[in-house]
Structure formats: structure tokens, C-alpha cells
Write a protein that holds these residues in place. Structure first.
Motif, PDB file in Angstrom:
ATOM      1  N   PRO A 195      14.768 -15.306 -11.863  1.00 33.79           N
ATOM      2  CA  PRO A 195      12.916 -15.262 -11.229  1.00 33.79           C
ATOM      3  C   PRO A 195      12.576 -15.131 -12.801  1.00 33.79           C
ATOM      4  CG  PRO A 195      14.489 -13.062 -10.156  1.00 33.79           C
ATOM      5  CD  PRO A 195      15.331 -14.044 -11.750  1.00 33.79           C
ATOM      6  N   ARG A 196      10.933 -15.756 -12.382  1.00 33.59           N
ATOM      7  CA  ARG A 196      10.226 -15.190 -13.500  1.00 33.59           C
ATOM      8  C   ARG A 196       9.021 -14.123 -13.896  1.00 33.59           C
ATOM      9  NH1 ARG A 196       5.528 -19.693 -14.701  1.00 33.59           N
ATOM     10  NH2 ARG A 196       6.175 -18.229 -16.392  1.00 33.59           N
ATOM     11  N   LYS A 197       9.185 -13.030 -12.517  1.00 38.52           N
ATOM     12  CA  LYS A 197       9.263 -11.505 -12.826  1.00 38.52           C
ATOM     13  C   LYS A 197      10.298 -10.598 -12.562  1.00 38.52           C
ATOM     14  CE  LYS A 197       4.679 -13.202 -11.615  1.00 38.52           C
ATOM     15  NZ  LYS A 197       3.554 -13.997 -10.306  1.00 38.52           N
ATOM     16  N   TRP A 198       9.897  -9.512 -13.544  1.00 40.72           N
ATOM     17  CA  TRP A 198      10.720  -8.672 -12.815  1.00 40.72           C
ATOM     18  C   TRP A 198      10.598  -7.834 -11.692  1.00 40.72           C
ATOM     19  CZ3 TRP A 198       9.972  -4.328 -11.335  1.00 40.72           C
ATOM     20  CH2 TRP A 198       8.174  -3.484 -11.413  1.00 40.72           C
ATOM     21  N   TRP A 199      10.422  -7.926 -11.498  1.00 38.51           N
ATOM     22  CA  TRP A 199       9.943  -7.165  -9.976  1.00 38.51           C
ATOM     23  C   TRP A 199      10.724  -8.363  -8.914  1.00 38.51           C
ATOM     24  CZ3 TRP A 199       7.713  -9.543  -5.110  1.00 38.51           C
ATOM     25  CH2 TRP A 199       6.800  -9.929  -5.658  1.00 38.51           C
ATOM     26  N   HIS A 200      10.538  -9.653  -8.991  1.00 34.86           N
ATOM     27  CA  HIS A 200      11.348 -10.199  -8.722  1.00 34.86           C
ATOM     28  C   HIS A 200      13.079 -10.016  -8.524  1.00 34.86           C
ATOM     29  CE1 HIS A 200       7.726 -13.901  -8.472  1.00 34.86           C
ATOM     30  NE2 HIS A 200       7.939 -12.183  -7.774  1.00 34.86           N
ATOM     31  N   HIS A 201      13.485  -9.535  -9.601  1.00 37.71           N
ATOM     32  CA  HIS A 201      15.456  -9.361  -9.989  1.00 37.71           C
ATOM     33  C   HIS A 201      15.560  -8.022  -8.724  1.00 37.71           C
ATOM     34  CE1 HIS A 201      16.011 -10.982 -13.479  1.00 37.71           C
ATOM     35  NE2 HIS A 201      15.089 -10.461 -14.100  1.00 37.71           N
ATOM     36  N   LEU A 202      14.378  -7.485  -8.537  1.00 34.55           N
ATOM     37  CA  LEU A 202      15.109  -6.671  -7.316  1.00 34.55           C
ATOM     38  C   LEU A 202      14.341  -7.008  -6.088  1.00 34.55           C
ATOM     39  CD1 LEU A 202      11.609  -4.177  -7.891  1.00 34.55           C
ATOM     40  CD2 LEU A 202      14.260  -3.787  -8.745  1.00 34.55           C
ATOM     41  N   LEU A 203      14.108  -8.441  -5.492  1.00 37.80           N
ATOM     42  CA  LEU A 203      14.441  -9.467  -4.271  1.00 37.80           C
ATOM     43  C   LEU A 203      16.124  -9.815  -4.629  1.00 37.80           C
ATOM     44  CD1 LEU A 203      11.023 -10.440  -3.811  1.00 37.80           C
ATOM     45  CD2 LEU A 203      12.068  -8.114  -2.819  1.00 37.80           C
ATOM     46  N   HIS A 204      16.899 -10.412  -5.562  1.00 35.45           N
ATOM     47  CA  HIS A 204      18.048 -10.808  -6.068  1.00 35.45           C
ATOM     48  C   HIS A 204      18.945 -10.079  -5.915  1.00 35.45           C
ATOM     49  CE1 HIS A 204      15.533 -13.961  -4.399  1.00 35.45           C
ATOM     50  NE2 HIS A 204      14.297 -13.590  -5.715  1.00 35.45           N
ATOM     51  N   ASN A 205      19.852 -11.297  -5.751  1.00 38.35           N
ATOM     52  CA  ASN A 205      21.501 -11.029  -7.064  1.00 38.35           C
ATOM     53  C   ASN A 205      22.156  -9.424  -7.160  1.00 38.35           C
ATOM     54  OD1 ASN A 205      20.846 -13.573  -8.182  1.00 38.35           O
ATOM     55  ND2 ASN A 205      19.524 -12.062  -9.896  1.00 38.35           N
ATOM     56  N   GLN A 206      21.873  -8.691  -6.241  1.00 40.15           N
ATOM     57  CA  GLN A 206      22.849  -7.337  -5.873  1.00 40.15           C
ATOM     58  C   GLN A 206      24.310  -7.322  -5.414  1.00 40.15           C
ATOM     59  OE1 GLN A 206      19.787  -8.168  -3.102  1.00 40.15           O
ATOM     60  NE2 GLN A 206      18.097  -7.062  -4.961  1.00 40.15           N
ATOM     61  N   SER A 207      24.606  -8.798  -4.382  1.00 37.14           N
ATOM     62  CA  SER A 207      25.852  -8.870  -4.725  1.00 37.14           C
ATOM     63  C   SER A 207      26.114  -9.009  -5.847  1.00 37.14           C
ATOM     64  CB  SER A 207      26.097  -9.684  -3.368  1.00 37.14           C
ATOM     65  OG  SER A 207      24.450 -10.351  -3.249  1.00 37.14           O
ATOM     66  N   ALA A 208      25.671 -10.358  -6.459  1.00 33.97           N
ATOM     67  CA  ALA A 208      26.072 -10.239  -7.876  1.00 33.97           C
ATOM     68  C   ALA A 208      26.449  -9.842  -8.755  1.00 33.97           C
ATOM     69  CB  ALA A 208      25.594 -11.545  -8.614  1.00 33.97           C
ATOM     70  N   TRP A 209      25.849  -8.263  -9.069  1.00 35.43           N
ATOM     71  CA  TRP A 209      26.319  -6.891  -9.935  1.00 35.43           C
ATOM     72  C   TRP A 209      27.508  -6.593  -9.224  1.00 35.43           C
ATOM     73  CZ3 TRP A 209      24.509  -4.899 -14.291  1.00 35.43           C
ATOM     74  CH2 TRP A 209      23.460  -5.512 -14.821  1.00 35.43           C
ATOM     75  N   ILE A 210      27.811  -6.398  -7.926  1.00 32.05           N
ATOM     76  CA  ILE A 210      28.799  -5.603  -7.743  1.00 32.05           C
ATOM     77  C   ILE A 210      29.905  -6.477  -7.867  1.00 32.05           C
ATOM     78  CG2 ILE A 210      29.183  -4.526  -5.625  1.00 32.05           C
ATOM     79  CD1 ILE A 210      26.021  -4.165  -4.181  1.00 32.05           C
ATOM     80  N   LEU A 211      29.919  -7.724  -7.412  1.00 34.88           N
ATOM     81  CA  LEU A 211      31.359  -8.528  -7.896  1.00 34.88           C
ATOM     82  C   LEU A 211      31.067  -8.632  -9.410  1.00 34.88           C
ATOM     83  CD1 LEU A 211      30.735 -11.978  -5.846  1.00 34.88           C
ATOM     84  CD2 LEU A 211      32.369 -10.579  -6.126  1.00 34.88           C
ATOM     85  N   ARG A 212      30.722  -8.697 -10.254  1.00 36.73           N
ATOM     86  CA  ARG A 212      30.591  -8.332 -11.826  1.00 36.73           C
ATOM     87  C   ARG A 212      31.863  -7.290 -12.154  1.00 36.73           C
ATOM     88  NH1 ARG A 212      26.602 -11.360 -13.142  1.00 36.73           N
ATOM     89  NH2 ARG A 212      24.878  -9.370 -12.655  1.00 36.73           N
ATOM     90  N   LEU A 213      30.902  -5.959 -11.264  1.00 36.93           N
ATOM     91  CA  LEU A 213      30.964  -4.607 -11.650  1.00 36.93           C
ATOM     92  C   LEU A 213      32.824  -4.278 -11.445  1.00 36.93           C
ATOM     93  CD1 LEU A 213      28.415  -1.935 -10.984  1.00 36.93           C
ATOM     94  CD2 LEU A 213      29.552  -2.202 -13.558  1.00 36.93           C
ATOM     95  N   ALA A 214      32.850  -4.964 -10.034  1.00 34.95           N
ATOM     96  CA  ALA A 214      34.509  -4.845  -9.572  1.00 34.95           C
ATOM     97  C   ALA A 214      35.639  -6.290 -10.181  1.00 34.95           C
ATOM     98  CB  ALA A 214      34.197  -5.696  -7.715  1.00 34.95           C
ATOM     99  N   LEU A 215      34.970  -7.408 -10.468  1.00 36.20           N
ATOM    100  CA  LEU A 215      35.877  -8.205 -11.345  1.00 36.20           C
ATOM    101  C   LEU A 215      36.357  -7.726 -12.578  1.00 36.20           C
ATOM    102  CD1 LEU A 215      34.769 -11.438  -9.887  1.00 36.20           C
ATOM    103  CD2 LEU A 215      36.304 -10.107  -9.132  1.00 36.20           C
TER     104      LEU A 215
END
Lengths: 639, 639
Positions: B602-622
Motif C-alpha cells: 500500500p501507499r501509506k504506512w498505516w495501510h499496512h495495518l489493514l493488510h498482509n497479516q496472513s502473509a507474515w504468519i505464513l512466511r514465519l511458518a514456512l
């Protein structure tokens, strides 16, 4: 590790298949849905009489008449909601009804008011429950705030484990509460009329007494209306009733109204009769509640003084149940909002125990903050509470009125009249709340609701923008101009493995290997080398010995891909790599660059602290670059 | 953002080329290297006399004789070190000398003792400096600890900016200190012999007085030996001297010894003569230092009372300079250890300002903790200090003795005798320190050194294991059996782009697309669907409508790669994906799987809070799985 502790505390994962609800008959549905509303009677009279007390003894005579007005309002609201449960057998909370009939803006307003209301439900109920405990055991007074926070923590924990809304769990405390108070009121009236107890005179108010005015009466009414909080719960839960759902729900609604009316009128009447008031200490803190005083007065001198403790226990229990209702409704509404793309997606995730973890945690945090800010004082929290609830009432009934006008079902004129009258009355009471309680904290609720609405709309707007941008466009798969860049910290087995992986992704001609020479030698040694040179030319050759050794080693192990070595003047890894990639993309007109970062994966967690710091920093920097995909190839260490 | 603030505070990046040092003539080298040693005279006499004081007035007569013994020891040490600077013109700190001549174990012991010593140097010097300020301005007493922490924070900051070890900066305060104290001592002696001042009687010690015993005398001597701390600095810095380096360094060493001896003897003699002692308050805290009392006594009644403030200012300044020495040496030694693979690599990184950031921050933190724990009390810190320093002295001289025996240079017998005698004496003093100060805190130092040694060896072992494992083995590049797995949250433009990228990595036959159906619908709705089914079969078909819609959309946009849809019973994304990958690797005998996770950027930093949580969790697990490489393909949003 953390995961395992969480699992131990929260319990094993539950399968989605287990998400079944029981279907409740009226007698079990009543305790589940009415505990919140009924529990309000534990504080409504007290709040009303506290306001009147400040205007003197005469004003207190108005307590019972005002409670009659509150009860009248209760029935207006309940009759209006009976229509809602028929119109929305799938459940019609204020959010759904007003969104469907009045439009998105009003729906979001209702949702915001409800969310803020749930937070206040927890805060007020827990504070009032702790007050009931303190009234019975005054020694606990210094621990008021700690008790409040403890209870909130406990409820958050229980709900994270997934508390079932089981009728059998709710029935004993709810019916117990009703029964104890019925006994208390009846015994009180009997003893009163028999002349067994002589009412003590009212204690003086102390500082801040005022003249009786219309504003005082309106404020007392407004505070008394806190008795209505929680009435809306049934309209939301129609699908949980046994068939015929709507009729059973409407019946439960009526039963609840009758019981609540009995409690409010009974408590207010006996309290007025015995001239009972809550006890304040010198700091103006309430140290004994009105119902506790009432129970003591009624039971004093009988052999049933122990019954007092039953009354207090029943009060505490039902208040905690009421808080629990919010713990179920807040996360559920948040998830509905999240699925409608008004709230962050995290709130839509059903957790391991089939509850919305994030919503539960959020509610726990917010209500704990609120209760800490107000030092667990019910009296300061009540003015914030009712105003939001009445926004919900008004919108929900206005929505119903609109619905009748729109759909024109049979006998729609009468229905519209009832709902319209309900909306008008509750709207009027909302205005009263606002005027009477504004300076006592109602403004906080309004501001919170406003801010929340703003955030919800902002989030919605963002999700919608993204949805539009992500709309798939049909296009032929195009050939991608692609390069693989392997970063080489030194020539070791992990790098060789990463190269092997790179060869699986691309032809050796499309693979580049890059080493950044940051020269970690300390300045003292470095200086000696530099001393011998005067111009840039010679200096560039200076790094050659180390670099050449690396090149030799490289050629020995990697014959097919050349290694580039770049000197980093400022010892930074990130900038030279970024520059190199930018140049590469521009020169070769690339669509995509895969940057491969070789990393060790050590066997023990603390070993991570000793490695891969630069890999982390690189990843963070490179993830901001379009056209660049970062792949970390891990070399798993065996020892 | 954070990066920009850091840059603003710390200053622009410096090029490695600027890492030059000035070459110092003797008169400029003396202040740079001797400030630490000379500053010890500000507290050594005080510590000695405090111990004697507890054994009564008579014991205090021993102060001067004991200081003679301290000075004798000083010269033994200095003569031994003169040999070191000749033998190690490239710099011979205790670590290098003992590692080279006694072996790795003793080298690491010396390094640990030095590192712990540097932390104590900062703590003791800053605490003593603040004491000097408080003596002059007693109103600051309540802020003792805050002042200490403030100074440490300030020094950490200055050193992160990169303070130059410039002779011109060090000269004024160091020479100023020597000059002020010379004046003070001379004026004192003159006025004393002239009978101008009558010594006041010693104040009584108060609680805890004891009889004079050998232990008291030894303890006083041990405390007095804190005057020797810092003497070793020159041996480490020989390369910074003007040519001939070794001779100039030896000369500086001698000059320093002479000045330090003069200061210690002068201060002890005048203090004994005027019967001056530090002032304690009721809590036993020292509120005025001995040197401050001495200065007041000497200057009282003269027109030069203002000179007192100069004395205090000079004392504070040189103590702060002494702390600064540790700020240069601790990070440098840490980086040497890191390059020798004994300390974590982070400590070897030369920062933007050509200083070892991590070492500086670590030193600041440790010394702040120490000073907070001891509430900024010099008197409690001193017993911890000297014991570590004497470990360094002993090892360094033992190493030199061994070196003479090993290399047998001309006149090696005399050299070995001097160094051996030095090692023997300092070893003896170390034992004295240990016995006398053990229960006053010397054990803390010993334990810290022990723990640190353990850690250093543990880290070394780990790095060596890894080095062995990473030794590149020549091997033919083998064809890799490789698959690309694209995770599909839904059909959107980001996924299509990720697929396009996947096609660049592998043939469509080697690409798999996987969607996990977690069914985010809330239980109330879910239940209704489940209600209608009884057996597993029908339930499996239940998810079909949504899944089929997705399949249709998929086929429309991605004709060449089939989409697999897996239901997740527990609503978890991670486990079904992990299971799928495990199965894939086993069935297809794969060497490597590239998992592509599409993500929005996303373009603004606070938008990160609204996205990609599952991507993070997946990366940590894989990232824990061997054979799996995780690639995040980012879709950059434009709005």
C-alpha cells in the motif's frame, strides 16, 4: 514456544464443524438475552436518586414518578422492537436495520454507537459488580480498581477460550437475581406496611446541593433511562430461538419488559419508602450501593440477615453476565463490519476456539482503559453510557418506520405509527440525555462515536479503492524479462546452494553474482594501508588483494557465473546493492529481478542473534522496490 | 522516518577514507592516554582513608605510608609495561599479549576482565565526576542518580556521533587538572608549614567502627590501588605515537607515572596533614568528596576561594574524559573479539560515523544499569573495579615474561625478571584485592568475568562449527527438481501478476496454484448451512458454491494452470499449506519448492495495518522448512 504457551492457556483448536448453537426455548432464552437489561436495575435507581438527592429531600419524592416515566418509555421501546423481531427473523440489530432502511451512513452511525456502547457495558457492569462486592466487604475498598481490571482480564481470558452462550449457564444467575430481588421487595413492602421498620431520615447531600429545577428532573430521568440499556439484545438474536422464532422472541421481549419494570418500580418504591440512599465517603466515592443499603434495611433485625449476602452475590453475578453479553456481541459486530469491509480484516478472523480473538482482546483493552481512566466509578461512567444506547434505539426504530413505509406489509400504518412513535420518543430522550449529561461525559461518547465513524469510513474507502485496483484484467501472459541476482557475502556452502537454486530459476546467462566489499578492518590498520596512496587510482587497487583472493576462490567453485565485486565507500551494504539493481533494471530493460539472499538457519534460537542481521536489513530495504522480488534461500545447519 | 531522525541526530555518513588518526607527539599523547590513570587520583586517596577511618584516628596515620606502597607498585607496573610497548609497537593490550604468549584461554580471560573493567571505568568515573559536582553544589544531591544517567546518555550520544581522540581536545582538561592540583597541594603545604591553618580534629566514624587489623590495612591498600586503573592504556595505543613510536610511548608512560605518583602522594600527604575526610550524611552517603574538602580547607580565608570551583570543574572534566577512554576502548576491543569470532558479528560493524555503534550502545546500557543498581555511589563501586584491572595487569606481564623466555631477545633475562616480578607482585595484589574486597562486591566482578568468558567461548564454538559446515565443497551443478507454488487468496490483479512472475521462473507444468478455503463466515450463518447435512459427503459439497464461483473466475483469467482448493477444517491457513507442501515434496521427489505469496504494497504506512497479516504468519511458518524458498511478490498499489 510462545505458540505452545498460548495453546496451553486457550485450549486445543476447535473444528469449524463444532460451531453449532443450541436453539433456545423461551425460558432459557430469557436469561441469555435479558441478563444485560435486567442487570441495569442494579444501578438505574441509584443513579436517579443520586441526582434528585442533590436537590434536597423534597426532590427525592419525585423518584417513583420518574421511574414510572422510565417504565413507560421501556414499554414504548419494547413494543417497537417486537415489530423488529417479526420483520427480521434472521436477526435485526440496529446496524442491519438502519443500514438497510436508512442508508449506509446511518448504519455506520448505529454500528459505531453500538460498539462504543459495548465497551461501556463492560466498564459499567464490571464497575457496578465490583461495587456490589465492596458494599458487602468494605475492607476491599482500596482494591476497587485492581478488582475491576482483574475481572476484565478474567472475562477476556474466558472468552478467548470460547465461552458458550449456554442457556443452562445463564439461567441460574439470572433467575436467581430476579427471585432474590422479588423476595427482597416483597419482604420490604410487607415489613414496611406492617410498620416493622421506621424509615430513617435522608442524610444531607453535603457539598454541591442545588435547587430543584426542570434540568434536575430531566437529568434524573436521563440517568434512570440507563435501566433500558440491553433491551435491544433480543432483536439481534432471533435465530437462536426455538421455532416459531419470531413469536418466541417477541414473547421473551415482553416477559423481559414486565420483569424489568417490576424490578425498577419495586426497587425505587421501597427505596423511597425506607428513605434509603447510597453511602458516600469523604472523597465523594460511593462505598455502599443503594441496593445494598436497601437489602440491609429490609433484612435488619430478622433472622435472615445472611440473605443480604445472597442479594449481593446475585447482583454481582448478573452484572458479570451482562458484561459477558458485550464480550459476545462486540466481536460479532466487529466481524460483521470487517466482512462488510468497514473494519480491519483481522477482526473477521475466527480464532482457534471459534471466537473472534482480536475483537475480544480489543474490547478487553478498551474497557480496561476506560475503567482505569474513571477509577472504576459507576457514577462517572453512567452519563457516558445511555446516550449511545439511545442513538441505537432511535435509528433502529426510525429504520423500522421507514421499512413499513417502503414495503407496505399488511397493517403497515399501525406498525409505522408504533415504530415512528418509538423513534420519536427515544429521539427525544436522546436529546434529553445529551442536554442533561453533556458536561458529565456524554460528549466523550459523542466524540468517540464520531471518531469511530470517521475511521470506519476511512477503512472502507481504502478497501474499496484497493478492490477497484485489484479487479483482474484479462491479458495474455507476456514473456517477462527477468534476471536473478545472487548476493555473495563470502564463498561458502550456503552460497553454492543458493546458486544451485538460482540455476533452477534461470539460465546461467541470466544470473548475476554480487559481492559488496565493506572492509570491516578497524581504522588503525586501515589507515596504514591508505597512507601509502595519494590518488584514487592506487586506492582502488588497494582492496585488490582481498578481492582477488575471493575471485580466485569463486572461480574454483563457480566456473559458469562471474562474480562482481563493488566497494562500498560508506561501509553500507544496502545502498550499493540498491544502486546496482536500479542500474541493472534500467540497462537491461528488465520487468523483474529476483534477488537471492543466502542465509544460515541455525539449530538453536539464540544462534539467530549471531547471524543474518544484514539479511534482515536488506530485505526491509529491498521490499520497497517495485520489480524486485526478494528470495531468501536458507542453508540449514546441522550442528 | 526513524532513519531520517537518526541521521539528523548522528550526522551524515562518513566515508571509510576519513578513518585516519593523527600521530601524537609525547606532550599531546600524554593527555589522550593518561587521563584515565590520572583521574584515579581523584578517588583513590578518599577510598583508602575511608577504610582507615573506620579503624580510628590512629589508623589514619597509615594513609601516607600505604600511599607510598601504592606508588611503589605503580612503578613496578610501569617498568614492566615499558617493555611491552617496545615488544608490541603495533599495540599490545592484555588480550593480545596473553593470547599470543599464554594461549587462547588466558587471552579470553584478559579480554573479559578488560571488558568488565571498561564498564566499571565508565560507572566509577561518572559517579565520581557527579560527586565532584555535588560537593560544589549540595543542592543537586537529590539528583545524583539522574545526573549520572544523564551524563552516560550524553557520552553515548557524543560517541555515536564519533568523537575524535584528538590530542588538542584532551590537553586542556588533563593538563588543567594536573596544574590545579599541583597548585592546590603546593599552596596547602606552604600554608600548613607556615602554620597558617590549624588541622581540625578528625570527626568520629559513627556506626560500624572496628579495631585496626592487618585486614583493614590490606583493604586500605587494595582500595588505594584503584589509583593504578588506566595505567595500561598506553600499551594498547603505541601506533598512535609519533615516530619512534615505542620510545615515545615508553617516555609517556614514565611521565604519567611520575605525575600520578606526585598527585597521589601529594593529595594523601596534605589530606593527612590537615586531617581532612570526606563528609557523609546520616544515610552514610558521601555528600562531599575528600578532594573537595581538601580544596576548601586549603583555600579558606584566602582571597582565592573562587579557585575552589576551578578545582571541582577540573576534577569533573578529567573524570568525564576518563569515561570517554572506555567509550573508545570497549567498542574497539569488542570489534577485535568479533573479528576473532569470539563476540557476535554486530560488534564488528563500523557504523556510519566510523565508530562501532553497537559496542557504544552496549557499554552505555551496561554502565547505566550498574550505576543505577549502585545508586551512583562511588564507594560501593570501587571494590568491584580494581580486582578486574589487576587480572589484566597480571596476565599481561606474565605474558611478557613468557615471551622473553620464548623468544630470548638480547638481555632477555633482565626483561623476564622485570616482567616476572611485575606479574608476581600484581598477582599478589590481585589476591589481596580478592580477599579484602570479596564481600564488598569483588565477587560480582569475578562472576561477571566468568559468565562473559563462558559466553565468548560459546559464541566462538558456534562460529567455528558453522565455519566448518560452510566450507565450500567442489561439486558439479546438479539439475534441481523444482516446483513453484503460488498461493491464491482470491482472484485479483496481484495474483495474476504473481503468476506471470511464476511463469518466468518455471514452465506452466511446474507451477501449482493453491487456495485454502477458511470460510470466514460467522458461526450463526455457518450453522444454518451445516444444519441441513448429516454426513461428511454432503458437507464437502457444501463449500462448493463459493469454490465453484472461484474456479470459474480462475479459469477465465488463468487458462494454463489449474487451481487446487483445499478446505481448512480449523480455519488455519498455515497447516494445510504446510501439509500440502510436505506431500508435494515427497510425491514428486522435489529438491526445492518456491512458494510465491502475493502481497499488496500500500501507499501509506498505516495501510499496512489493514493488510498482509496472513502473509507474515505464513512466511514465519514456512521459513522453518528446508527445501522451501518463500518469495513475496508485491503488487504496488497506485492509490
Amino acid at each position: 514456544m510462545l505458540g505452545r504457551i498460548w495453546r496451553l492457556l486457550i485450549g486445543p483448536v476447535l473444528s469449524t464443524r463444532r460451531a453449532r448453537h443450541e436453539r433456545l426455548p423461551v425460558l432459557l432464552a430469557l436469561p441469555v438475552f435479558a441478563s444485560d437489561a435486567l442487570s441495569s436495575s442494579a444501578y438505574a435507581t441509584e443513579e436517579m436518586m443520586l441526582v434528585l438527592w442533590s436537590a434536597g429531600e423534597d426532590a427525592l419524592r419525585l423518584a417513583f414518578p420518574i421511574s414510572l416515566a422510565v417504565v413507560a418509555l421501556l414499554f414504548i421501546v419494547v413494543f417497537s422492537y417486537r415489530q423488529t423481531v417479526y420483520a427480521y427473523p434472521q436477526g435485526g440489530g440496529a446496524f442491519i436495520v438502519s443500514r438497510e432502511n436508512l442508508g449506509e451512513f446511518w448504519g455506520v452511525l448505529a454500528a459505531s454507537a453500538l460498539l462504543v456502547g459495548y465497551v461501556l457495558t463492560v466498564a459499567v457492569s464490571i464497575a457496578a459488580g465490583v461495587n456490589a462486592i465492596i458494599s458487602a466487604f468494605p475492607a476491599l475498598l482500596p482494591y476497587r480498581l485492581s478488582l475491576c481490571v482483574l475481572f476484565i482480564a478474567l472475562m477476556t481470558y474466558i472468552n478467548l477460550r470460547g465461552a458458550r452462550e449456554s442457556g443452562l449457564v445463564f439461567a441460574p444467575p439470572t433467575y436467581g437475581f430476579v427471585l432474590t430481588f422479588a423476595i427482597l421487595i416483597l419482604v420490604g413492602l410487607a415489613r414496611g406496611f406492617a410498620g416493622d421498620i421506621q424509615p430513617a431520615p435522608y442524610p444531607p447531600y453535603g457539598e454541591g446541593a442545588q435547587a430543584l429545577s426542570l434540568l434536575v428532573i430531566l437529568t434524573a430521568f436521563a440517568r434512570g433511562c440507563s435501566a433500558l440499556t440491553g433491551v435491544e439484545a433480543i432483536s439481534d438474536g432471533v435465530p437462536a430461538f426455538k421455532s416459531p422464532e419470531s413469536r418466541n422472541a417477541a414473547l421473551t421481549l415482553l416477559l423481559m419488559a414486565l420483569i424489568l419494570a417490576g424490578l425498577v418500580l419495586g426497587i425505587t418504591y421501597t427505596a423511597s419508602y425506607f428513605q434509603v440512599l447510597p453511602v458516600k465517603n469523604e472523597q465523594g466515592e460511593i462505598i455502599e450501593t443503594l441496593t445494598s443499603r436497601l437489602a440491609r434495611t429490609v433484612l435488619e433485625g430478622t433472622p435472615f440477615e445472611w440473605f443480604y449476602y445472597i442479594v449481593q452475590a446475585a447482583t454481582t453475578l448478573i452484572l458479570i453476565l451482562a458484561a459477558n453479553t458485550a464480550y459476545v456481541d462486540f466481536p460479532r459486530l466487529s466481524s460483521v463490519l470487517a466482512n462488510a469491509r468497514f473494519a480491519p480484516r483481522q477482526l473477521a478472523n475466527l480464532g482457534d476456539r471459534l471466537v473472534f480473538n482480536n475483537g475480544i482482546i480489543l474490547l478487553g483493552l478498551l474497557s480496561a482503559l476506560l475503567i482505569i481512566y474513571f477509577r472504576g466509578d459507576t457514577h462517572s461512567l453512567i452519563p457516558l453510557y445511555a446516550v449511545g444506547v439511545f442513538i441505537g434505539f432511535t435509528l433502529s426504530q426510525a429504520g423500522m418506520a421507514r421499512r413499513f413505509a417502503r414495503l407496505k406489509p399488511p397493517r403497515w400504518r399501525i406498525g409505522m405509527l408504533i415504530s415512528g412513535f418509538g423513534a420519536f420518543t427515544t429521539g427525544l430522550v436522546f436529546m434529553t440525555q445529551l442536554v442533561a449529561n453533556f458536561r458529565y461525559g456524554a460528549w466523550i461518547t459523542l466524540v468517540s462515536i464520531g471518531v469511530l465513524m470517521f475511521l470506519l469510513f476511512k477503512v472502507h474507502e481504502h478497501y474499496m479503492t484497493i478492490k477497484a485496483q485489484l479487479k483482474p484484467k484479462p491479458s495474455e501472459p507476456q514473456p517477462v524479462r527477468h534476471r536473478v541476482l545472487v548476493l555473495v557475502p563470502s564463498v561458502h556452502q550456503g552460497v553454492l546452494q543458493a546458486l544451485n537454486y538460482a540455476r533452477a530459476l534461470a539460465h546461467p546467462d541470466e544470473i548475476e553474482a554480487l559481492h559488496i566489499n565493506v572492509d570491516p578492518r578497524p581504522p588503525a590498520v586501515y589507515r596504514r594501508v591508505l597512507k601509502r596512496t595519494k590518488d584514487e587510482e592506487t586506492e582502488l587497487r588497494l582492496v585488490t588483494p582481498a578481492a582477488e583472493k575471493m575471485q580466485q576462490e569463486w572461480r574454483q567453485f563457480v566456473p559458469d557465473i562471474p562474480l562482481k565485486i563493488i566497494d562500498s565507500e560508506h561501509r553500507s551494504l544496502v545502498e550499493p546493492i540498491e544502486d546496482y539493481i536500479d542500474e541493472l533494471i534500467e540497462q537491461e530493460q528488465l520487468d523483474q529481478v529476483t534477488v537471492i539472499i543466502p542465509e544460515f538457519y541455525p539449530r538453536k534460537w539464540w544462534h539467530h542473534l549471531l547471524h543474518n542481521q544484514s539479511a534482515w536489513i536488506l530485505r526491509l530495504a529491498l521490499m520497497k522496490k517495485p520489480k524486485v522480488v526478494v528470495s531468501t534461500v536458507r542453508y540449514f545447519l546441522e550442528r
